[in-house]
Enzyme design. Structure first.
Site, PDB file in Angstrom:
ATOM      1  N   CYS A   2       0.828  -1.213   0.000  1.00 34.73           N
ATOM      2  CA  CYS A   2       0.000   0.000   0.000  1.00 34.73           C
ATOM      3  C   CYS A   2       0.863   1.264   0.000  1.00 34.73           C
ATOM      4  O   CYS A   2       1.972   1.269   0.536  1.00 34.73           O
ATOM      5  CB  CYS A   2      -0.879   0.031   1.237  1.00 34.73           C
ATOM      6  SG  CYS A   2      -1.909  -1.417   1.402  1.00 34.73           S
ATOM      7  N   ARG A  27       5.441  -0.030  -6.208  1.00 32.87           N
ATOM      8  CA  ARG A  27       5.411  -0.844  -4.998  1.00 32.87           C
ATOM      9  C   ARG A  27       4.377  -1.964  -5.089  1.00 32.87           C
ATOM     10  O   ARG A  27       4.361  -2.858  -4.255  1.00 32.87           O
ATOM     11  CB  ARG A  27       5.082   0.045  -3.795  1.00 32.87           C
ATOM     12  CG  ARG A  27       6.171   1.056  -3.491  1.00 32.87           C
ATOM     13  CD  ARG A  27       5.635   2.164  -2.633  1.00 32.87           C
ATOM     14  NE  ARG A  27       5.082   1.671  -1.397  1.00 32.87           N
ATOM     15  CZ  ARG A  27       5.764   1.484  -0.277  1.00 32.87           C
ATOM     16  NH1 ARG A  27       7.050   1.764  -0.249  1.00 32.87           N
ATOM     17  NH2 ARG A  27       5.194   1.050   0.800  1.00 32.87           N
ATOM     18  N   TRP A  75      -2.925  -2.701  -1.583  1.00 34.09           N
ATOM     19  CA  TRP A  75      -2.518  -4.070  -1.901  1.00 34.09           C
ATOM     20  C   TRP A  75      -3.276  -4.935  -0.909  1.00 34.09           C
ATOM     21  O   TRP A  75      -3.034  -4.862   0.295  1.00 34.09           O
ATOM     22  CB  TRP A  75      -1.005  -4.196  -1.726  1.00 34.09           C
ATOM     23  CG  TRP A  75      -0.422  -5.467  -2.232  1.00 34.09           C
ATOM     24  CD1 TRP A  75      -0.243  -5.831  -3.535  1.00 34.09           C
ATOM     25  CD2 TRP A  75       0.098  -6.546  -1.448  1.00 34.09           C
ATOM     26  NE1 TRP A  75       0.357  -7.066  -3.601  1.00 34.09           N
ATOM     27  CE2 TRP A  75       0.571  -7.515  -2.342  1.00 34.09           C
ATOM     28  CE3 TRP A  75       0.221  -6.785  -0.083  1.00 34.09           C
ATOM     29  CZ2 TRP A  75       1.145  -8.704  -1.931  1.00 34.09           C
ATOM     30  CZ3 TRP A  75       0.789  -7.970   0.340  1.00 34.09           C
ATOM     31  CH2 TRP A  75       1.246  -8.916  -0.567  1.00 34.09           C
ATOM     32  N   ASN A  99      -2.065   2.521   5.877  1.00 31.42           N
ATOM     33  CA  ASN A  99      -1.161   1.408   5.545  1.00 31.42           C
ATOM     34  C   ASN A  99      -0.912   0.621   6.810  1.00 31.42           C
ATOM     35  O   ASN A  99      -0.839   1.203   7.893  1.00 31.42           O
ATOM     36  CB  ASN A  99       0.210   1.932   5.091  1.00 31.42           C
ATOM     37  CG  ASN A  99       0.189   2.422   3.667  1.00 31.42           C
ATOM     38  OD1 ASN A  99      -0.812   2.316   2.984  1.00 31.42           O
ATOM     39  ND2 ASN A  99       1.315   2.974   3.241  1.00 31.42           N
ATOM     40  N   GLY A 100      -0.701  -0.694   6.666  1.00 34.55           N
ATOM     41  CA  GLY A 100      -0.393  -1.512   7.848  1.00 34.55           C
ATOM     42  C   GLY A 100      -1.572  -2.393   8.193  1.00 34.55           C
ATOM     43  O   GLY A 100      -2.482  -2.601   7.375  1.00 34.55           O
ATOM     44  N   GLU A 481      18.573 -17.175  -6.603  1.00 36.50           N
ATOM     45  CA  GLU A 481      18.190 -15.824  -7.005  1.00 36.50           C
ATOM     46  C   GLU A 481      17.717 -15.811  -8.462  1.00 36.50           C
ATOM     47  O   GLU A 481      16.728 -15.149  -8.795  1.00 36.50           O
ATOM     48  CB  GLU A 481      19.378 -14.869  -6.780  1.00 36.50           C
ATOM     49  CG  GLU A 481      19.189 -13.439  -7.242  1.00 36.50           C
ATOM     50  CD  GLU A 481      18.009 -12.707  -6.596  1.00 36.50           C
ATOM     51  OE1 GLU A 481      17.378 -13.230  -5.672  1.00 36.50           O
ATOM     52  OE2 GLU A 481      17.704 -11.593  -7.070  1.00 36.50           O
ATOM     53  N   LYS A 485      14.037 -14.669  -9.654  1.00 37.16           N
ATOM     54  CA  LYS A 485      13.803 -13.619 -10.661  1.00 37.16           C
ATOM     55  C   LYS A 485      12.860 -14.140 -11.733  1.00 37.16           C
ATOM     56  O   LYS A 485      11.914 -13.478 -12.118  1.00 37.16           O
ATOM     57  CB  LYS A 485      15.119 -13.208 -11.350  1.00 37.16           C
ATOM     58  CG  LYS A 485      16.083 -12.357 -10.582  1.00 37.16           C
ATOM     59  CD  LYS A 485      15.649 -10.943 -10.324  1.00 37.16           C
ATOM     60  CE  LYS A 485      14.831 -10.842  -9.088  1.00 37.16           C
ATOM     61  NZ  LYS A 485      15.478 -10.602  -7.830  1.00 37.16           N
ATOM     62  N   GLU A 488       9.200 -14.676 -10.466  1.00 39.59           N
ATOM     63  CA  GLU A 488       8.516 -13.416 -10.136  1.00 39.59           C
ATOM     64  C   GLU A 488       7.922 -12.727 -11.351  1.00 39.59           C
ATOM     65  O   GLU A 488       6.818 -12.216 -11.295  1.00 39.59           O
ATOM     66  CB  GLU A 488       9.535 -12.403  -9.567  1.00 39.59           C
ATOM     67  CG  GLU A 488       9.877 -12.547  -8.136  1.00 39.59           C
ATOM     68  CD  GLU A 488      10.851 -11.453  -7.745  1.00 39.59           C
ATOM     69  OE1 GLU A 488      12.013 -11.472  -8.216  1.00 39.59           O
ATOM     70  OE2 GLU A 488      10.455 -10.577  -6.976  1.00 39.59           O
ATOM     71  N   HIS A 504      19.549 -36.463  -5.545  1.00 44.44           N
ATOM     72  CA  HIS A 504      18.873 -36.933  -4.335  1.00 44.44           C
ATOM     73  C   HIS A 504      17.362 -36.735  -4.412  1.00 44.44           C
ATOM     74  O   HIS A 504      16.693 -36.688  -3.388  1.00 44.44           O
ATOM     75  CB  HIS A 504      19.447 -36.219  -3.102  1.00 44.44           C
ATOM     76  CG  HIS A 504      20.900 -36.522  -2.912  1.00 44.44           C
ATOM     77  ND1 HIS A 504      21.356 -37.758  -2.542  1.00 44.44           N
ATOM     78  CD2 HIS A 504      21.997 -35.750  -3.112  1.00 44.44           C
ATOM     79  CE1 HIS A 504      22.681 -37.734  -2.495  1.00 44.44           C
ATOM     80  NE2 HIS A 504      23.097 -36.526  -2.849  1.00 44.44           N
ATOM     81  N   LYS A 600       6.622  -3.992  -3.891  1.00 44.82           N
ATOM     82  CA  LYS A 600       8.040  -3.644  -3.779  1.00 44.82           C
ATOM     83  C   LYS A 600       8.504  -3.647  -2.340  1.00 44.82           C
ATOM     84  O   LYS A 600       9.626  -4.025  -2.030  1.00 44.82           O
ATOM     85  CB  LYS A 600       8.268  -2.259  -4.412  1.00 44.82           C
ATOM     86  CG  LYS A 600       9.719  -1.802  -4.418  1.00 44.82           C
ATOM     87  CD  LYS A 600      10.563  -2.656  -5.337  1.00 44.82           C
ATOM     88  CE  LYS A 600      12.039  -2.381  -5.258  1.00 44.82           C
ATOM     89  NZ  LYS A 600      12.834  -3.502  -5.799  1.00 44.82           N
TER      90      LYS A 600
HETATM   91  C1  F6R Z   1      12.691 -10.125  -5.177  1.00 46.62           C
HETATM   92  C2  F6R Z   1      12.441  -9.108  -4.191  1.00 46.62           C
HETATM   93  C3  F6R Z   1      11.946  -9.520  -2.856  1.00 46.62           C
HETATM   94  C4  F6R Z   1      12.650  -8.694  -1.772  1.00 46.62           C
HETATM   95  C5  F6R Z   1      12.076  -9.032  -0.396  1.00 46.62           C
HETATM   96  C6  F6R Z   1      12.801  -8.304   0.718  1.00 46.62           C
HETATM   97  O1  F6R Z   1      13.109  -9.593  -6.392  1.00 46.62           O
HETATM   98  O2  F6R Z   1      12.621  -7.951  -4.443  1.00 46.62           O
HETATM   99  O3  F6R Z   1      12.138 -10.881  -2.659  1.00 46.62           O
HETATM  100  O4  F6R Z   1      14.018  -8.958  -1.809  1.00 46.62           O
HETATM  101  O5  F6R Z   1      10.717  -8.698  -0.359  1.00 46.62           O
HETATM  102  O6  F6R Z   1      12.765  -6.935   0.522  1.00 46.62           O
HETATM  103  P1  F6R Z   1      13.820  -5.941   1.162  1.00 46.62           P
HETATM  104  O7  F6R Z   1      15.149  -6.244   0.583  1.00 46.62           O
HETATM  105  O8  F6R Z   1      13.307  -4.586   0.822  1.00 46.62           O
HETATM  106  O9  F6R Z   1      13.808  -6.212   2.645  1.00 46.62           O
END
Ligand code: F6R
Length: 605
Positions: A2, A27, A75, A99-100, A481, A485, A488, A504, A600
């Site tokens: 949000c 975000r 969100w 928010n929250g 990672e 990526k 996502e 395994h 985000k």
């Molecule tokens: C993946 C991504 C998320 C963040 C995670 C933690 O591309 O961006 O997995 O890494 O939500 O976020 P931060 O780093 O802001 O604590």
């Protein structure tokens, strides 16, 4: 996640709120809304989906003269993404954005229902509206009813409230979710936002509200109170007016721009820290490590992968014991915390709820804490004893790229720093690492030939029943990672696995429709990884090898450069997996910067 914006002043508040929400789009959100209050009349617009729906809906509405306004991108947490559940939430006399999460909203709602209030949405936020209205019946002033209202809320919130009877005022409160007040000192206009981005270019100074702070703004005036209702002096910080860095600069997506920026932001991150014969951090003293014999690295998602990759470097270089934690697991598992542990939360945003809660736990247990974070003044930075900033600049793509790159660089430098202050490394070895560090910006420059090759190759990876990214050693977290990526932004199923673990269990899945993306560096465990890839090849998995050395059994091959050290190979392969995921997602027609269901900054647990 949000987002909140607010405005008080003479300018076109509708446009300012919509522009602010646009800045927060990255975000992630599923509905949006604005309310503008002028002379006791509310004008409210809400819509589901992207902002253009809201823009369309409010097209004919014009604001003339002084007004106050609030806006929100939602969100969904409590209740589906519908127009009714979108903010602002409304009652007879007030409109609220929040928010929250209000943890005690069920109890509050029950009491308010008994008192005859009607609820229209399924959200926790709506209780704030009716609570204020109820309190206003008994309190001596609206200020008092606002104070009483927030004192009844448990949980996390950043909220703005407009009251029909006070068309010149915006109430605000912050507990656990970020909220910033921006002021244009010349005009006396007041702005609110849940992060810096909507304020850049509009205001010259900001107040980063602290937990427990609340109050109200009027033209040119800010009234700020602490938890106990004592008036506090606002602490202003300057805010740069430069918007250029927040734009796409001709790239197709912010993610692409951010991948291309990595070389530069890594240089920025190294600057002043890699010196002639060692590593220096202005932010910390060697005494931070006195009495420490373990570091606990904690993060979520990509930041967790940084933690895992750094474990290899810390143990190998700094010779210090390391444990790695998911924020969401650590906070609930009653970990044994002793004061010989240095707790390192890693976060791009500095607001991730689970990482923040883990940090609070570590602090309560008396541990020393050192944040590695990209956002100065974020909650994680403010709460930690010390913080090293990653200098990645604003990262807008939801899929983290340059933040990961700079986190890795900071933690690599930190491993060297510890080795250096503990005399665990010879000068010759240290010099070698300094040389490698200086080479990383080169290794992360996107080569047009490589990008073109990946772009062409990506068309072969748009289907299938799954991807395995595999690697060994530090290339295993990189495989995780790479898989994160891809899933996502392409919505294809992908897993990261240690190459040696495939036999395994997961190798049972091998067939031509299972795509293996193999990270095969030449400087670490080359032969071992190669055998693991061959095992998969023998079971007819379709294999794409990423390596500096040609691999004749691969179906596809992405050739990286020859480097003297595996860390440089790590950084180049990082760019390759990022580009590959992005090109697959683009071909699939997905919104790379704002993938579905993701946010985000994850400020709820
Ligand atoms: C993946 C991504 C998320 C963040 C995670 C933690 O591309 O961006 O997995 O890494 O939500 O976020 P931060 O780093 O802001 O604590």
């Amino acid at each position: 996640m949000c987002g909140i914006v607010g405005y008080l002043g003479e300018k076109d508040s509708k446009q300012i709120l919509l522009d602010g929400l646009k800045e927060l789009e990255y975000r992630g959100y599923d509905s949006a809304g604005i309310t503008i209050l002028q002379n006791g009349n509310f004008s409210i617009y809400k819509s589901v989906g992207k902002l253009h729906n809201l823009i369309e809906k409010s097209r004919d509405f014009k604001v003339d003269g002084f007004s106050v306004g609030i806006g929100h991108t939602r969100w969904a947490t409590h209740g589906k993404p519908t127009e009714t559940n979108a903010h602002p939430h409304t009652g007879e006399m007030v409109h609220v954005v929040h928010n929250g999460i209000i943890e005690n909203y069920q109890e509050l709602k029950k009491e308010l229902l008994e008192k005859g209030y009607s609820f229209y949405s399924q959200t926790d936020t709506e209780v704030i509206v009716h609570l204020f209205e109820e309190n206003s019946k008994y309190c001596k002033s609206y200020l008092e009813s606002f104070q009483k209202t927030i004192s009844q809320l448990h949980g996390a919130y950043a909220l703005l409230l407009l009251n029909r009877d006070e068309s010149n005022r915006i109430y605000f409160a912050k507990e656990g979710s970020p909220l910033i007040i921006g002021t244009d000192t010349e005009t006396g206009e007041q702005f609110f936002a849940s992060s810096d981005a909507p304020l850049i270019g509009y205001v010259d100074s900001v107040i980063y509200l602290q937990d427990g702070e609340w109050g109200y703004v009027e033209q040119g005036k800010i009234y700020l109170y602490d938890k106990d209702g004592k008036e506090v002096e606002p602490k202003f910080s300057p805010l740069s007016k430069d918007r250029a860095s927040a734009q796409k600069d001709g790239y197709r997506y912010f993610m692409e721009k951010e991948i291309y920026e990595q070389s530069q932001v890594i240089s920025d991150t190294l600057m002043g820290r890699v010196v002639d014969s060692g590593i220096e951090f202005d932010e910390i003293e060697p005494s931070l490590f006195d009495g420490i014999d373990e570091v606990k690295l904690c993060g979520c998602g990509t930041s967790y992968h940084t933690a895992l990759a750094s474990m290899y470097l810390f143990e190998r270089i700094a010779k210090i014991r390391v444990s790695v934690e998911f924020g969401s697991e650590f906070r609930y598992r009653e970990p044994l915390l002793t004061k010989n542990i240095l707790f390192i939360p890693i976060s791009q945003s500095g607001e991730t709820a689970d990482t923040l809660a883990s940090l609070k736990m570590a602090k309560e247990a008396g541990l020393k804490t050192l944040a590695v974070c990209n956002v100065d003044n974020s909650s994680i930075v403010r709460l930690s004893d010390k913080a090293i900033l990653t200098r990645a600049g604003i990262e807008k793509g939801v899929a983290s790229t340059k933040a990961f790159a700079t986190q890795m660089v900071v933690l690599y430098m930190l491993a060297l720093y510890i080795a250096q202050i503990r005399n665990n490394i010879s000068q010759e070895e240290l010099d070698n690492h300094l040389h490698i560090l200086r080479e990383i910006p080169n290794a992360t420059i996107v080569q047009p030939r490589l990008h073109e090759k990946i772009k062409r190759l990506s068309k072969r990876y748009l289907h299938g029943h799954g991807f395995f990214f595999i690697g060994r050693d530090i290339f295993y977290p990189l495989a995780l990672e790479g898989a994160l990526k891809l899933k996502e932004i392409s919505y294809l199923h992908a897993e990261g696995y240690p190459a040696g673990e495939m036999k395994h269990g997961p190798i049972a899945l091998a067939d031509p429709e299972l795509f293996t993306i193999a990270l095969l560096p030449e400087n670490v465990l080359y032969e071992k990884t190669k055998s693991n890839i061959e095992e998969l090849g023998a079971r007819d998995s379709t294999i794409c090898v990423i390596s500096p050395k040609p691999f004749e059994l691969a179906d596809d091959f992405i050739q990286t450069s020859h480097h003297k050290h595996y860390i440089l190979e790590f950084f180049e392969m990082m760019v390759v997996v990022q580009l590959l995921s992005m090109e697959v997602a683009i071909r699939l027609g997905n919104d790379v910067d704002m993938p579905r269901n993701l946010a985000k900054s994850v400020t709820v647990e």
